[in-house]
Design a protein around this motif. Structure first.
Motif, mmCIF file in Angstrom:
data_model
loop_
_atom_site.group_PDB
_atom_site.id
_atom_site.type_symbol
_atom_site.label_atom_id
_atom_site.label_comp_id
_atom_site.label_asym_id
_atom_site.label_seq_id
_atom_site.Cartn_x
_atom_site.Cartn_y
_atom_site.Cartn_z
ATOM 1 N N LEU A 93 0.841 -1.196 0.000
ATOM 2 C CA LEU A 93 0.000 0.000 0.000
ATOM 3 C C LEU A 93 0.880 1.251 0.000
ATOM 4 N N PHE A 94 1.939 1.208 0.802
ATOM 5 C CA PHE A 94 2.882 2.333 0.861
ATOM 6 C C PHE A 94 3.467 2.575 -0.538
ATOM 7 N N ALA A 95 3.895 1.502 -1.205
ATOM 8 C CA ALA A 95 4.483 1.635 -2.549
ATOM 9 C C ALA A 95 3.457 2.199 -3.533
ATOM 10 N N MET A 96 2.197 1.816 -3.383
ATOM 11 C CA MET A 96 1.151 2.323 -4.272
ATOM 12 C C MET A 96 0.892 3.801 -3.997
ATOM 13 N N GLN A 97 0.847 4.149 -2.716
ATOM 14 C CA GLN A 97 0.579 5.553 -2.352
ATOM 15 C C GLN A 97 1.663 6.489 -2.868
ATOM 16 N N HIS A 98 2.887 5.956 -3.006
ATOM 17 C CA HIS A 98 4.006 6.795 -3.462
ATOM 18 C C HIS A 98 4.363 6.539 -4.928
ATOM 19 N N GLN A 99 3.415 6.008 -5.662
ATOM 20 C CA GLN A 99 3.580 5.745 -7.111
ATOM 21 C C GLN A 99 4.853 4.936 -7.418
ATOM 22 N N MET A 100 5.195 4.010 -6.548
ATOM 23 C CA MET A 100 6.377 3.182 -6.810
ATOM 24 C C MET A 100 5.979 1.921 -7.554
ATOM 25 N N ASP A 108 -7.800 -0.725 3.915
ATOM 26 C CA ASP A 108 -7.153 -0.353 2.648
ATOM 27 C C ASP A 108 -6.228 -1.440 2.100
ATOM 28 N N ILE A 109 -5.693 -2.289 2.981
ATOM 29 C CA ILE A 109 -4.751 -3.309 2.494
ATOM 30 C C ILE A 109 -5.452 -4.548 1.942
ATOM 31 N N ARG A 110 -6.786 -4.616 2.084
ATOM 32 C CA ARG A 110 -7.492 -5.848 1.680
ATOM 33 C C ARG A 110 -8.094 -5.769 0.288
ATOM 34 N N THR A 111 -7.838 -4.689 -0.446
ATOM 35 C CA THR A 111 -8.466 -4.551 -1.768
ATOM 36 C C THR A 111 -7.805 -5.490 -2.784
ATOM 37 N N LEU A 112 -8.536 -5.729 -3.887
ATOM 38 C CA LEU A 112 -7.970 -6.579 -4.946
ATOM 39 C C LEU A 112 -6.735 -5.905 -5.548
ATOM 40 N N GLU A 113 -6.749 -4.565 -5.601
ATOM 41 C CA GLU A 113 -5.613 -3.828 -6.165
ATOM 42 C C GLU A 113 -4.326 -4.137 -5.380
ATOM 43 N N VAL A 114 -4.429 -4.124 -4.067
ATOM 44 C CA VAL A 114 -3.250 -4.456 -3.245
ATOM 45 C C VAL A 114 -2.884 -5.929 -3.474
ATOM 46 N N SER A 115 -3.881 -6.800 -3.511
ATOM 47 C CA SER A 115 -3.605 -8.233 -3.735
ATOM 48 C C SER A 115 -2.879 -8.458 -5.058
ATOM 49 N N THR A 139 -12.182 -23.170 -4.395
ATOM 50 C CA THR A 139 -12.734 -22.941 -3.047
ATOM 51 C C THR A 139 -12.174 -21.657 -2.475
ATOM 52 N N ARG A 140 -10.867 -21.471 -2.635
ATOM 53 C CA ARG A 140 -10.223 -20.297 -2.056
ATOM 54 C C ARG A 140 -10.717 -19.020 -2.735
ATOM 55 N N ALA A 141 -10.842 -19.072 -4.077
ATOM 56 C CA ALA A 141 -11.297 -17.875 -4.798
ATOM 57 C C ALA A 141 -12.734 -17.533 -4.409
ATOM 58 N N LYS A 142 -13.569 -18.565 -4.194
ATOM 59 C CA LYS A 142 -14.960 -18.317 -3.791
ATOM 60 C C LYS A 142 -14.990 -17.580 -2.452
ATOM 61 N N ARG A 143 -14.172 -18.051 -1.493
ATOM 62 C CA ARG A 143 -14.130 -17.421 -0.164
ATOM 63 C C ARG A 143 -13.689 -15.966 -0.283
ATOM 64 N N ARG A 144 -12.630 -15.766 -1.062
ATOM 65 C CA ARG A 144 -12.061 -14.416 -1.211
ATOM 66 C C ARG A 144 -13.055 -13.492 -1.910
ATOM 67 N N HIS A 145 -13.735 -14.025 -2.940
ATOM 68 C CA HIS A 145 -14.707 -13.235 -3.690
ATOM 69 C C HIS A 145 -15.827 -12.779 -2.743
ATOM 70 N N ASN A 146 -16.332 -13.701 -1.922
ATOM 71 C CA ASN A 146 -17.388 -13.341 -0.964
ATOM 72 C C ASN A 146 -16.927 -12.263 0.001
ATOM 73 N N GLU A 147 -15.681 -12.396 0.468
ATOM 74 C CA GLU A 147 -15.142 -11.389 1.401
ATOM 75 C C GLU A 147 -15.127 -10.013 0.749
ATOM 76 N N LEU A 148 -14.676 -9.964 -0.516
ATOM 77 C CA LEU A 148 -14.584 -8.676 -1.217
ATOM 78 C C LEU A 148 -15.973 -8.095 -1.467
ATOM 79 N N LEU A 149 -16.929 -8.962 -1.809
ATOM 80 C CA LEU A 149 -18.297 -8.476 -2.033
ATOM 81 C C LEU A 149 -18.874 -7.906 -0.739
ATOM 82 N N GLU A 150 -18.562 -8.595 0.383
ATOM 83 C CA GLU A 150 -19.040 -8.090 1.679
ATOM 84 C C GLU A 150 -18.484 -6.710 1.986
ATOM 85 N N ARG A 151 -17.294 -6.438 1.443
ATOM 86 C CA ARG A 151 -16.698 -5.110 1.649
ATOM 87 C C ARG A 151 -17.126 -4.128 0.573
ATOM 88 N N ASN A 152 -18.112 -4.540 -0.239
ATOM 89 C CA ASN A 152 -18.637 -3.694 -1.316
ATOM 90 C C ASN A 152 -17.646 -3.424 -2.423
#
Ligand code: C5P
Length: 227
Positions: free
Chosen positions: A43-50, A93-100, A156-169
């Motif tokens: 996230l730090f690297a993203m915030q500083h355009q690195m 902020d660290i749990r977004t797909l962009e950070v992943s 299975t793992r992608a399904k769990r992760r997808h649900n988590e992200l949807l829950e976070r809108n």
């Protein structure tokens, strides 16, 4: 009572953190989410355009590492410690797909690993810790009394992760999440420094078809045995 170190490693989104948190609570241990630390550096690297999709300035990130402070602070309401980057709560902020999508590239950098591993070892100095990640049983705590390696199918793992992200809108497609899980598996297992490996003496648990309660019971029994 004797306190031990518990290392829980495994592929992305195997549900390690959920059960690790529960286990730490039941034992009165500290829980450390080491992945959150790699995510905070990303996230730090993203915030500083690195770092972005097609660009990564490794040199600039490495030289900025000493300006970066990662800390954890226990949240009573949530019942676990949230991660802070230079004093700011970045737990969401660290749990977004962009950070992943960038974190595995950041986690390949030896200087980043060295800094975070030292901090993780310090957090576990007094034992009584449950830490989850990719290299906890192999590199961070090779002498951990209990090592667990969690696996589950990529679907299975992608399904769990997808649900988590949807829950976070976060509006993301299942395909993008599956691609990300598979790509992180590949980078994490094939990197030169501290690749994701099952430690020799780790106990493997495939939780594709296990309820959270069953997973917890298994882990709790293993921990009681090891204490
Ligand atoms: O555990 P989580 O999925 O949040 O971890 C995010 C990423 O951080 C992993 O895909 C991996 O690249 C990196 N990581 C690591 N070593 C750890 C924990 C996480 O390389 N101990």
């Amino acid at each position: 009572m004797k306190k031990i170190t518990i290392a829980i490693d495994g592929f992305s989104s195997t549900g390690k953190s959920t059960v690790a948190k529960q286990l730490a609570k039941a034992l009165g241990y500290v829980y450390v989410d080491s992945g959150a630390m790699y995510r905070a550096v990303t996230l730090f690297a993203m915030q500083h355009q690195m770092i972005s999709k097609d660009h990564f300035d490794v040199k600039r990130l490495v030289s900025a590492l000493d300006t970066l402070k990662i800390t954890f602070k226990y949240n009573d309401t949530l019942g676990f410690a949230e991660v802070y980057l230079n004093g700011i709560n970045v737990e969401n902020d660290i749990r977004t797909l962009e950070v992943s999508q960038s974190v595995s590239q950041v986690a390949e950098i030896s200087e980043v690993r060295r800094m975070l591993v030292l901090q993780q070892q310090r957090m576990g100095e007094e034992k009584g810790v449950v830490m989850d990640g990719r290299d906890i049983g192999t590199v961070v705590f090779p002498d951990a009394e209990l090592k667990v390696f969690m696996i589950a199918s990529a679907e299975t793992r992608a399904k769990r992760r997808h649900n988590e992200l949807l829950e976070r809108n976060e509006k993301v497609s299942f395909d993008d999440v599956l691609k990300n899980v598979e790509s992180r598996d590949m980078i994490d297992s094939s990197r030169k420094d501290s690749p994701l490996l099952k430690a020799e003496n780790a106990i493997e648990i495939d939780n594709s078809n296990l309820s959270l309660t069953t997973q917890f019971e298994k882990l709790y029994a293993l921990a009681q045995n090891a204490i």
